[in-house]
Design an enzyme around this catalytic site. Sequence first.
Site, mmCIF file in Angstrom:
data_model
loop_
_atom_site.group_PDB
_atom_site.id
_atom_site.type_symbol
_atom_site.label_atom_id
_atom_site.label_comp_id
_atom_site.label_asym_id
_atom_site.label_seq_id
_atom_site.Cartn_x
_atom_site.Cartn_y
_atom_site.Cartn_z
ATOM 1 N N LYS A 169 2.652 -10.470 -3.920
ATOM 2 C CA LYS A 169 3.612 -9.222 -3.550
ATOM 3 C C LYS A 169 5.042 -9.676 -3.572
ATOM 4 C CE LYS A 169 -0.337 -6.920 -1.178
ATOM 5 N NZ LYS A 169 -1.013 -6.859 0.077
ATOM 6 N N GLY A 217 0.824 -1.285 -0.068
ATOM 7 C CA GLY A 217 -0.170 0.126 -0.201
ATOM 8 C C GLY A 217 0.709 1.368 0.054
HETATM 9 N N1 LIG Z 1 -8.201 -1.666 -1.350
HETATM 10 C C1 LIG Z 1 -6.995 -1.742 -1.047
HETATM 11 O O1 LIG Z 1 -6.428 -1.160 0.165
HETATM 12 C C2 LIG Z 1 -5.843 -1.843 -1.887
HETATM 13 C C3 LIG Z 1 -4.416 -1.724 -1.485
HETATM 14 C C4 LIG Z 1 -3.435 -2.095 -2.429
HETATM 15 C C5 LIG Z 1 -3.819 -2.432 -3.669
HETATM 16 N N2 LIG Z 1 -5.208 -2.564 -4.237
HETATM 17 C C6 LIG Z 1 -5.584 -3.082 -5.379
HETATM 18 O O2 LIG Z 1 -5.961 -1.823 -5.905
HETATM 19 C C7 LIG Z 1 -6.983 -2.414 -7.325
HETATM 20 C C8 LIG Z 1 -8.322 -1.641 -6.654
HETATM 21 O O3 LIG Z 1 -8.868 -2.241 -5.506
HETATM 22 P P1 LIG Z 1 -10.072 -1.407 -4.737
HETATM 23 O O4 LIG Z 1 -9.819 -1.875 -3.441
HETATM 24 O O5 LIG Z 1 -10.051 -0.102 -5.062
HETATM 25 O O6 LIG Z 1 -11.237 -2.272 -5.427
HETATM 26 P P2 LIG Z 1 -12.737 -2.002 -5.490
HETATM 27 O O7 LIG Z 1 -13.143 -1.085 -4.311
HETATM 28 O O8 LIG Z 1 -13.461 -3.132 -5.599
HETATM 29 O O9 LIG Z 1 -12.938 -1.091 -6.839
HETATM 30 C C9 LIG Z 1 -12.899 -1.356 -7.928
HETATM 31 C C10 LIG Z 1 -13.342 -0.643 -9.045
HETATM 32 O O10 LIG Z 1 -13.265 -1.051 -10.383
HETATM 33 C C11 LIG Z 1 -14.390 -1.095 -11.146
HETATM 34 N N3 LIG Z 1 -14.649 -2.417 -11.805
HETATM 35 C C12 LIG Z 1 -14.895 -3.627 -11.426
HETATM 36 N N4 LIG Z 1 -15.091 -4.534 -12.584
HETATM 37 C C13 LIG Z 1 -15.058 -3.691 -13.618
HETATM 38 C C14 LIG Z 1 -15.319 -3.866 -14.637
HETATM 39 N N5 LIG Z 1 -15.664 -5.039 -15.492
HETATM 40 N N6 LIG Z 1 -15.323 -2.910 -15.824
HETATM 41 C C15 LIG Z 1 -15.184 -1.563 -15.151
HETATM 42 N N7 LIG Z 1 -14.985 -1.449 -14.160
HETATM 43 C C16 LIG Z 1 -14.982 -2.146 -13.214
HETATM 44 C C17 LIG Z 1 -15.487 -1.023 -9.875
HETATM 45 O O11 LIG Z 1 -16.703 -0.167 -10.559
HETATM 46 P P3 LIG Z 1 -18.178 0.036 -9.638
HETATM 47 O O12 LIG Z 1 -17.435 0.828 -8.742
HETATM 48 O O13 LIG Z 1 -18.897 0.828 -10.554
HETATM 49 O O14 LIG Z 1 -18.604 -1.183 -9.160
HETATM 50 C C18 LIG Z 1 -14.654 -0.108 -8.848
HETATM 51 O O15 LIG Z 1 -14.902 1.164 -9.028
HETATM 52 C C19 LIG Z 1 -6.962 -3.990 -7.159
HETATM 53 O O16 LIG Z 1 -6.027 -4.380 -8.019
HETATM 54 C C20 LIG Z 1 -6.307 -4.180 -5.603
HETATM 55 O O17 LIG Z 1 -5.722 -5.415 -5.491
HETATM 56 C C21 LIG Z 1 -5.965 -2.380 -3.438
#
Ligand SMILES: NC(=O)c1ccc[n+]([C@@H]2O[C@H](COP(=O)([O-])OP(=O)(O)OC[C@H]3O[C@@H](n4cnc5c(N)ncnc54)[C@H](OP(=O)(O)O)[C@@H]3O)[C@@H](O)[C@H]2O)c1
Length: 439
Positions: free
Chosen positions: A207, A136
């Site tokens: 990771k 992160g």
């Molecule tokens: N969350 C964390 O703390 C964290 C930390 C490090 C890395 N990451 C990485 O960051 C990335 C995003 O994580 P996140 O936690 O932000 O995920 P999230 O909250 O689930 O958000 C995913 C986003 O992608 C969109 N999405 C999903 N499927 C889609 C599709 N088929 N077409 C278009 N848009 C789509 C969703 O749209 P809608 O909103 O319209 O549903 C949402 O806006 C991932 O790779 C994750 O591993 C996350």
Amino acid sequence: MTAPLRIALAGLGTVGGGVVQILAQQAELVAARAGRPVEIVAVSARDKARKRSHDISTYRWVDDPLLLASLPDADVVVELIGGSEGVARRLVDAALQNGKHVVTANKALLAHHGLALAKLAESRKVALAYEAAVAGGIPVIKALREGLAANRISRVSGILNGTCNYILSTMWEEKHRFADVLAQAQAKGFAEADPSFDIDGVDASHKICLLAALAFGCAPDFASVRTEGIRRITLEDMRFAQELGYRIKLLGVAQDGQASVYPCLVPLDSPLARVQGAYNAVVIEGDAVGRILLEGAGAGALPTASAVVADLVDIARGHVAPVFGTPATQLRTSGVRHEARGTSENAKASGPMPQASSFYLRLAVADRPGVLASVTDCLRAQLISVQSLIQHPHAPEESAQIVLTTHVTTEAAMARALSAIHALGMVVQEPVLLRIADH
Ligand SMILES: NC(=O)c1ccc[n+]([C@@H]2O[C@H](COP(=O)([O-])OP(=O)(O)OC[C@H]3O[C@@H](n4cnc5c(N)ncnc54)[C@H](OP(=O)(O)O)[C@@H]3O)[C@@H](O)[C@H]2O)c1
């Protein structure tokens, strides 16, 4: 000021929302540091109608995220959708093909397809930046690739999954069983409804695979990472570990070109033992710098977005580094020491790890005279010497618990000793064997 860096943002969830927030609230600071404004020109996600945490009404909405890859007025595609395949993979691939820089937080994508994507980015002379993908908000990618570029790295190890660290910390602090703490973490939103990616070590494995690539100049190879999660960790083992001077943590370890994830005993006075809750920490050992520790928030909207925006600032400054520190065409692809079975998420390396270590062994045995002597005979036959031993009094109807730690030996020797112990016919429960970290 020069022309703005123009961003097309795919994904407006936890991390995407954080990026929108930072770029809006810190616009001046970011522009000053980047030498030019960093502006979002278009956004996309799955559901246009969804209520967002931050105002996106001033940005152009694009229904199909793949179209972001070919917007003539975007310099960078920020991929925050997630997943190793599907839209995220197609978007990143298309953006790089079109000569656009890419910033992503997607460790799964890079762990599976990092080499091909790095080759593509480098052939197009664009950045493929992923600081947010590991730990992160902790700038560990930059630390390995830039800050420690002068060092031969001997080991990178760390707590890379906040959910597992939260579960293990809470089990110990509140003296609760794994299943209860997992349910509690799910109720609080710290663990996913399907927690297997976290608790089976897959996320940490993505990771450490990337950190190994940066540290050792080998291509990321997810299938070669030997991975074990925390499902079998019990409070009982935590109590014995405490008695012996250790805490149980899930570590990702990259050493000798090999990456692995496993729960292990960490000395109580080690900085990793003190990392609590959902925090992450990484220890890097280099020949010139010695040992350094990086600790901080490993997930969450703002910490992760902080890393995404740092990558954008780098790109705005014109900084395009080789994706894994070493040019992609020179990354070794033969650093793998374990036999890997297939390439799917579940097909993982197996067999004993070559790295020597001390071990913790807990055996539940029938309470018969001579059991302890027979157990130590089996260990001695494999040249394994016992460092410490615990045997508490127990009720007559219960099996006896033998807990011991060994001096440094190999996993293969421990496996041979365990099969000899099994053959004694006195073991009444699956033995618990855990590595002991020396730091
Ligand atoms: N969350 C964390 O703390 C964290 C930390 C490090 C890395 N990451 C990485 O960051 C990335 C995003 O994580 P996140 O936690 O932000 O995920 P999230 O909250 O689930 O958000 C995913 C986003 O992608 C969109 N999405 C999903 N499927 C889609 C599709 N088929 N077409 C278009 N848009 C789509 C969703 O749209 P809608 O909103 O319209 O549903 C949402 O806006 C991932 O790779 C994750 O591993 C996350």
